[in-house]
Design a protein around this motif. Structure first.
Motif: not given
Ligand code: ARG
Length: 367
Positions: A262-268, A275-276
């Motif tokens: 997965v790629v975490n996108l919390e900062k956005y 989920l890749i």
């Protein structure tokens, strides 16, 4: 000459103290239609002419040649201009007739491409009202930007991902043996897959499901007068997703979560990670959209990429843009999700299974 130029030119004739361009910039649109279509405030002349603005306005209104207008009148410090609607209508209609579809063309786009992700039905399912909305909204937007000097690229991102599996099933039914597949599953399925694809190339009827759907869809597109520059659907990106995963890995953006990547996108401000890859290695909808975005940027060098898709996919497109941004592609700012709402019937979501349906063909015929 546009209406502002016309008015400024008439004022300039009787007010030599001001440049025509200056006058034009001073023109205002009155708050109410009963105060005219455009108004000139006389304040700025008070100093030069050393008179009260009200008097200046009255003077100008009297001197001006009103024959080009319905009415010109001074109200306090303003001179109100009422345009001659029938004359203007005749002018505009004359231009429209003379210039035809090129009326009001502009060249803001300088021929740059704008990619439209539009229509994009799923080949194994019926074409929905949502797909219809995507088709007509995007086509209208594409026509508008074409008039502004951009080149629209209409892309039908077909939902044909399942096609491979459909073909594998056909192959298994034709030639497969249970023992062989059980003994050596990956290898045996791969062979079946290669064989059916080879056959499909020779005999297009093997590709029947996809073909039938496309024939059906094309009938609809013909009726709507919509055509596409590309039918590269999800399956087209089958061999283009490894690169996406590689880049994400190199940049250290992939994290493991319960076996999945997965790629975490919390900062956005996006709570759910993208989920890749699933734990079994399967790619997802967004993985294909990432590959598609890269491919489109390279192929079309788009000035903008516009995705006309129902608003139930808003979270998906937010993730898509954010992941690309994380990958370092600033052009993800040029991607826009043009969302539209659900069509409901009796307040409920349409559902073929539940019989709550609006049929497409009669709807289009009626429209
Ligand atoms: N096939 C999808 C659906 O019917 C729509 C695809 C929208 N486009 C995209 N690039 N994800 O829901």
């Amino acid at each position: 000459m546009n209406t502002k130029e016309l008015i400024a030119a008439e004022i300039a004739k009787v007010v030599p103290e001001l440049e025509q361009e200056n006058i034009q910039n001073l023109l205002e649109t009155p708050k109410n239609a009963d105060m005219g279509d455009l108004a000139f405030p006389a304040f700025s002349l008070a100093k030069v002419l050393r008179k009260a603005p009200q008097m200046i306005a009255a003077d100008i209104a009297e001197k001006i040649d009103a024959s080009n207008f319905e009415k010109v009148e001074a109200v306090g410090p303003y001179i109100n201009f009422f345009l001659d609607k029938s004359k203007i209508s005749a002018d505009v209609l004359g231009q429209v007739i003379a210039q035809g579809s090129h009326y009001a063309d502009q060249n803001i786009g300088h021929g740059r491409n704008i990619a439209f992700d539009m229509s994009s039905p799923n080949i194994a399912k019926p074409f929905s009202i949502g797909h219809l909305r995507s088709t007509v909204i995007a086509d209208a937007l594409a026509n508008i930007i074409a008039k502004q000097g951009y080149k629209p690229v209409r892309i039908n991102h077909l939902g044909d991902w399942g096609k491979q599996f459909g073909m594998l099933i056909v192959a298994y039914k034709k030639w497969g043996s249970e023992e062989a597949v059980k003994a050596n599953p990956i290898n045996e399925l791969l062979q079946l897959y290669v064989r059916i694809n080879a056959e499909a190339e020779e005999d297009p009827s093997v590709d029947e499901e996809a073909r039938e759907s496309l024939v059906e869809f094309n009938r609809l597109y013909d009726e709507l007068g919509v055509s596409f520059d590309s039918y590269n659907g999800e399956a087209f990106y089958n061999d283009k997703m490894d690169e996406v995963v590689d880049i994400l890995t190199q940049k250290g953006l992939l994290q493991e979560s319960q076996g999945a990547q997965v790629v975490n996108l919390e900062k956005y401000g996006i709570e759910h990670p993208a989920l890749i890859k699933k734990s079994d290695g399967a790619t997802l909808y967004i993985t294909r959209d990432l590959a598609a975005a890269l491919y489109r940027k390279r192929t079309y060098d788009f000035a903008k990429a516009i995705y006309v898709v129902g608003n139930e996919q808003s979270a998906h497109f937010k993730q898509l843009k954010a992941v690309l941004k994380e990958m370092g592609y600033d052009w993800s700012d040029d991607m826009t999700h043009v969302a539209f709402g659900l069509v409901t019937k009796n307040g409920k979501k349409l559902s073929t299974r539940k019989g709550n349906v609006i049929l497409l063909e009669p709807t289009i015929a009626e429209a």
